[in-house]
Design an enzyme around this catalytic site. Structure first.
Site, mmCIF file in Angstrom:
data_model
loop_
_atom_site.group_PDB
_atom_site.id
_atom_site.type_symbol
_atom_site.label_atom_id
_atom_site.label_comp_id
_atom_site.label_asym_id
_atom_site.label_seq_id
_atom_site.Cartn_x
_atom_site.Cartn_y
_atom_site.Cartn_z
ATOM 1 C CG HIS A 3 9.511 -6.512 -3.209
ATOM 2 N ND1 HIS A 3 8.222 -6.099 -3.016
ATOM 3 C CD2 HIS A 3 10.230 -6.064 -2.156
ATOM 4 C CE1 HIS A 3 8.159 -5.458 -1.861
ATOM 5 N NE2 HIS A 3 9.361 -5.422 -1.312
ATOM 6 C CD GLU A 41 5.158 -1.149 5.692
ATOM 7 O OE1 GLU A 41 5.747 -1.131 4.602
ATOM 8 O OE2 GLU A 41 5.066 -2.170 6.403
ATOM 9 C CG ASP A 61 3.440 -1.948 1.708
ATOM 10 O OD1 ASP A 61 2.872 -2.430 0.722
ATOM 11 O OD2 ASP A 61 4.401 -2.508 2.275
ATOM 12 C CB CYS A 76 12.633 3.334 5.088
ATOM 13 S SG CYS A 76 11.234 2.347 5.625
HETATM 14 C C1 PEP Z 1 7.449 0.407 2.088
HETATM 15 O O1 PEP Z 1 6.376 -0.216 2.053
HETATM 16 O O2 PEP Z 1 7.562 1.603 1.781
HETATM 17 C C2 PEP Z 1 8.682 -0.278 2.500
HETATM 18 C C3 PEP Z 1 9.791 0.392 2.676
HETATM 19 O O3 PEP Z 1 8.621 -1.625 2.631
HETATM 20 P P1 PEP Z 1 8.631 -2.632 1.383
HETATM 21 O O4 PEP Z 1 8.895 -1.840 0.138
HETATM 22 O O5 PEP Z 1 9.692 -3.625 1.635
HETATM 23 O O6 PEP Z 1 7.254 -3.211 1.449
HETATM 24 MG MG MG Z 2 6.266 -2.139 2.971
#
Ligand code: PEP
Ligand code: MG
Length: 578
Positions: A194, A435, A459, A506
């Site tokens: 993140h 995910e 994920d 995404c």
């Molecule tokens: C993912 O896991 O690909 C996703 C888009 O969610 P995040 O990166 O916020 O966990």
């Molecule tokens: Mg995710």
């Protein structure tokens, strides 16, 4: 000797030159130092002086955070001031000093006790304070020990500094003065951690996963942060500086070329339309993201609304934040994901420390266990939905029960709004993120319960390959083109299609040109990417035949390894673009 180049992972592109600002935001080692009776008054005085300086500093940080992030975010620093001013805490530390401990030792011992006690508390309110206690622990100790590298904000304006730190926590992110910081370099992190996602959102060049940059660099050293290549050049030569300047100019020119694509359609050479959406992490980013040439928002990560906060945003504040994003996209589709808190998000404060946070109490699990918190968000979302084309998305779903429970809470939240006579839309489409392998394998059943799927490859890769997405040591093993992942994506698409559902991707994978090519080959027609990647992915789309991508995907699905699959896509993409 410091090597002249440190290699990490490119998290957010850009090339900048500046002095290192080393920041050690971790509890420092405290030397054993017993004192004799006569030294007690002096230690008590040192302690009081350190408290005063810490409070003064926090007040300064608060003013800055309020300017950059807003009053609600800045309130966290009031909480930290109140911890320092807490009479019980002060009394307890003074008692320990009177038992012949040095001020730093006494403060360290008591803060450890308090953190432990708060972390184990049954009350969420107390657990929420653990991160603040840790920040106070670090701040006061570093003053008592007179450590130089422990202040995130003590930088003169325009210093163009490269912040070098172990990991960028949410509370640190809040304290950063973006007018002084030109780039970020961290020991920890990967492309999908993140920190990286946030750096991309802020448009700050960032290299993560450097492993030990904090022990190799010193404050003030000049470096080139080549975040496009994922390297940091230490004390560069004149020739290296000239080369970096030339590359930075080239990047700017490429950026200008890409900018011209903003108004163009994302359509392949053989006429296949790709819907390009954008990921929005911070509501403030929405206006810029809306100009990226995307056709809507494929993922708004709402958990960034609560980053570093002393308390959860209430319904009204959330309603405003969602409405701002929806209005920025003026009728275009906007997918808003419910809080995905936990895992590596909000690593400090608020939530109990867990041995396996990625397998722990996060995302939809936390929301279902905290129905008041969840219904507040759902009410804000249904109210905001009146202003545009909104869809609600649930993260980390592994079972249909979660969807059903969420739907029941959505209905309850709608009733609450009806009772209050507040305008809202009760029929907002509900979708899920795919995910986990469990979600893929049961996608055919899930498809009967929801309106759309969005594949979260960050994920999905981590859970399929059992590779922690935030572990810099495993970064080369985090391979989204692993045939297992490709097959899971393919399977999800098939389940979606068979049930007439929209399926998008995404995860960060969609933002990478080669992988976007692979996804189009697998059959994806909607990709949601980082704002800075919209034009680049569009350029790829406009340069390829979807049929060529599909042929490559057919072979890659049968490839033995991630490397072999990557080769297949790379050769085909190169041929397409040559
Ligand atoms: C993912 O896991 O690909 C996703 C888009 O969610 P995040 O990166 O916020 O966990
Ligand atoms: Mg995710």
């Amino acid at each position: 000797m410091t090597p002249s180049m440190l290699t990490g992972i490119s998290a957010s592109p850009g090339i900048v030159v500046g002095p290192v600002h080393l920041l050690r935001w971790e509890v420092p080692e405290v030397p054993e130092r017993a004192i004799d009776e006569s030294a007690v008054p002096r230690e008590l005085e040192r302690l009081r002086h350190a408290y005063d300086r810490a409070v003064e500093r926090l007040r300064g940080v608060r003013v800055r955070a309020e300017r950059h992030a807003g009053p609600a975010e800045a309130a966290i620093f009031d909480v930290q001031v109140s911890i320092i001013e807490d009479a019980d805490l002060r009394r307890r530390v003074e008692d320990v000093i009177r038992q012949n401990f040095s001020a730093e030792r006494a403060f360290d011992v008591v803060m450890l006790e308090w953190r432990e006690h708060f972390a184990r508390s049954a009350h969420a309110m107390m657990r929420e304070r653990v991160g603040d206690l840790m920040d106070v622990h670090i701040r006061v100790l570093s003053i008592l020990l007179d450590l130089p590298d422990y202040d995130p904000v003590d930088l003169p304006k325009g210093s163009n500094a490269i912040l070098v730190t172990h990991d960028l926590t949410p509370s640190l992110t809040l304290q950063l003065d973006r007018e002084c910081i030109a780039g970020i370099a961290t020991d920890a992190g990967t492309r999908t951690s993140h920190v990286a996602i946030l750096a991309r959102s802020l448009g700050l060049p960032a290299v993560v996963g450097l492993l030990d940059a904090t022990s190799r660099l010193t404050s003030g050293e000049k470096v080139i942060l080549d975040a496009t290549a994922g390297v940091l050049v230490v004390r560069p030569t004149a020739a290296e500086l000239k080369d970096a300047a030339a590359r930075a100019r080239r990047e700017r020119r490429e950026g200008e070329v890409l900018a011209r694509l903003t108004g163009e359609e994302a359509i392949t050479v053989d006429g296949v339309r790709i819907q390009l959406l954008v990921n929005v992490d911070l509501p403030e980013e929405a206006a810029g993201a809306a100009l990226s040439g995307a056709e809507g928002v494929g993922l708004m990560r709402t958990e960034f609304l609560v980053i570093g906060r002393a308390s959860m945003p209430d319904e009204e504040e959330q309603y405003q934040a969602y409405t701002n994003v929806i209005r920025a996209f003026d009728g275009q589709p906007v997918v808003i994901r419910t809080f995905d808190v936990g895992g590596d998000k909000l690593p400090v404060g608020g939530y109990p420390h867990e041995p396996n946070p990625f397998l722990g109490w996060r995302a939809i699990r936390m929301c279902l266990d905290e129905p008041d918190l969840f219904r507040t968000q759902l009410r804000a979302l249904m109210r905001a939905a009146v202003h545009g084309n909104v869809r609600i998305m649930l993260p980390l779903v592994v079972t249909i029960d979660e969807v059903r429970e969420a739907r029941a809470l959505l209905a309850e939240a709608a009733r609450e709004l009806e009772d209050r006579g507040v305008a809202h839309r009760a029929d907002v489409p509900l979708g899920v993120m795919i995910e986990t392998p469990a979600a893929v394998i049961t996608a055919d059943s899930l498809a009967k319960e929801v309106a759309f799927f969005s594949i979260g490859t960050n994920d999905l890769v981590q859970y399929t390959l059992a590779v922690d997405r935030g572990n810099a040591r495993l970064a080369t093993r985090f391979t989204p083109l692993h045939p297992a992942v490709l097959r899971l994506i393919h399977r999800t698409l098939e389940a979606g299609r068979a049930n007439g559902l929209d399926v998008s991707v995404c995860g960060e994978m969609a933002s990478e040109p080669l992988m976007a090519f692979a996804l189009i080959g697998l059959g994806l027609r909607t990709l949601s990417v980082a704002p800075r990647s919209v034009a680049r992915v569009k350029q790829i789309v406009r340069g390829i035949h979807a049929s060529a991508a599909a042929e490559a995907a057919t072979s890659a699905l049968d490839a033995g390894t991630a490397h072999a699959a990557e080769q297949i896509f790379r050769e085909r993409l190169n041929a397409e673009l040559s």
